[in-house]
Design a protein around this motif. Structure first.
Motif, mmCIF file in Angstrom:
data_model
loop_
_atom_site.group_PDB
_atom_site.id
_atom_site.type_symbol
_atom_site.label_atom_id
_atom_site.label_comp_id
_atom_site.label_asym_id
_atom_site.label_seq_id
_atom_site.Cartn_x
_atom_site.Cartn_y
_atom_site.Cartn_z
ATOM 1 N N LEU A 138 0.824 -1.218 0.000
ATOM 2 C CA LEU A 138 0.000 0.000 0.000
ATOM 3 C C LEU A 138 0.861 1.273 0.000
ATOM 4 O O LEU A 138 0.350 2.369 0.192
ATOM 5 N N GLY A 139 2.168 1.092 -0.170
ATOM 6 C CA GLY A 139 3.045 2.251 -0.302
ATOM 7 C C GLY A 139 3.702 2.712 0.994
ATOM 8 O O GLY A 139 4.452 3.688 0.993
ATOM 9 N N PHE A 140 3.453 2.014 2.112
ATOM 10 C CA PHE A 140 4.122 2.383 3.367
ATOM 11 C C PHE A 140 5.598 1.995 3.265
ATOM 12 O O PHE A 140 5.931 0.964 2.679
ATOM 13 N N GLU A 141 6.469 2.825 3.865
ATOM 14 C CA GLU A 141 7.891 2.497 3.897
ATOM 15 C C GLU A 141 8.290 2.149 5.323
ATOM 16 O O GLU A 141 7.832 2.811 6.267
ATOM 17 N N ALA A 142 9.174 1.133 5.456
ATOM 18 C CA ALA A 142 9.695 0.787 6.791
ATOM 19 C C ALA A 142 10.854 1.734 7.069
ATOM 20 O O ALA A 142 12.013 1.416 6.806
ATOM 21 N N SER A 143 10.557 2.922 7.601
ATOM 22 C CA SER A 143 11.587 3.952 7.684
ATOM 23 C C SER A 143 12.007 4.288 9.107
ATOM 24 O O SER A 143 12.708 5.251 9.333
ATOM 25 N N ALA A 144 11.538 3.500 10.087
ATOM 26 C CA ALA A 144 11.879 3.841 11.470
ATOM 27 C C ALA A 144 11.936 2.584 12.322
ATOM 28 O O ALA A 144 11.336 1.568 11.989
ATOM 29 N N TYR A 145 12.657 2.660 13.436
ATOM 30 C CA TYR A 145 12.589 1.608 14.443
ATOM 31 C C TYR A 145 11.440 1.939 15.377
ATOM 32 O O TYR A 145 11.206 3.106 15.670
ATOM 33 N N GLY A 146 10.732 0.914 15.834
ATOM 34 C CA GLY A 146 9.676 1.174 16.804
ATOM 35 C C GLY A 146 10.161 0.744 18.185
ATOM 36 O O GLY A 146 10.742 -0.333 18.331
ATOM 37 N N PHE A 147 9.952 1.542 19.187
ATOM 38 C CA PHE A 147 10.329 1.198 20.563
ATOM 39 C C PHE A 147 9.084 1.158 21.429
ATOM 40 O O PHE A 147 8.207 2.018 21.288
#
Ligand SMILES: CC(C)(COP(=O)(O)OP(=O)(O)OC[C@H]1O[C@@H](n2cnc3c(N)ncnc32)[C@H](O)[C@@H]1OP(=O)(O)O)[C@@H](O)C(=O)NCCC(=O)NCCS
Length: 151
Positions: A138-147
């Protein structure tokens, strides 16, 4: 035909049933509690009275088969435009790979655009590969770490 709408009080038992499938992220302490329907109704009333939160359900032929939470946050950065956050996406096992999650997410993205958001954000467990595929499609990018800090 999948139909996305706001949840009503009658949907509560079904939504709780769906959340049972998310128990992988539920602590042992949470599992040992089983809140009453009245408790869930009180929480639901809070959700409905919060204009920045929408509890969505997806129906297939009148049956609730998936759910998603949409949250809107006012914000001063990015020229004072809000951001949207998505949480608790789940589709019942029998109805997977039929576009239910896609419909819920597309609905939420339209909602975020209409609200003037500069981004839509979500967190997803590292092992949830099928969900990551979905978000990418759907166009989302994995651009961050989640904490996370669980209580
Ligand atoms: C992840 C989940 C919500 C997907 O729901 P779904 O309704 O089956 O997803 P959709 O049918 O809308 O799939 C849309 C696209 O996502 C991708 N996708 C979805 N499930 C997939 C899987 N198991 N493997 C690979 N790709 C997948 C595909 O690109 C798919 O398009 P396609 O079917 O045309 O190939 C569902 O599997 C689920 O509830 N999983 C358990 C809970 C969960 O992980 N929630 C997300 C928490 S972050």
């Amino acid at each position: 035909m999948i139909h996305v709408r706001l949840a009503t009080e009658e949907d509560i038992p079904r939504i709780i049933e769906l959340y049972d499938d998310l128990t992988i992220t539920t602590s042992q302490v949470e599992k040992s509690r089983s809140p009453s329907l009245d408790h869930y109704k009180r929480v639901f009333a809070e959700i409905r009275s919060d204009q920045r939160q929408e509890l969505l359900v997806a129906e297939d032929q009148g049956e609730v088969v998936g759910t998603l939470v949409f949250l809107l946050a006012p914000n001063l950065s990015h020229n004072g435009t809000p951001w949207a956050f998505l949480e608790n996406l789940i589709v019942t096992k029998k109805h997977r790979r039929k576009g239910v999650a896609r419909s819920l997410l597309e609905y939420a993205v339209v909602r975020a655009r209409e609200a003037g958001c500069h981004k839509v954000q979500l967190c997803s467990g590292r092992t949830r590969e099928e969900a990551h595929q979905l978000y990418r499609s759907l166009g989302f990018e994995a651009s961050a770490y989640g904490f996370r800090l669980y209580f």
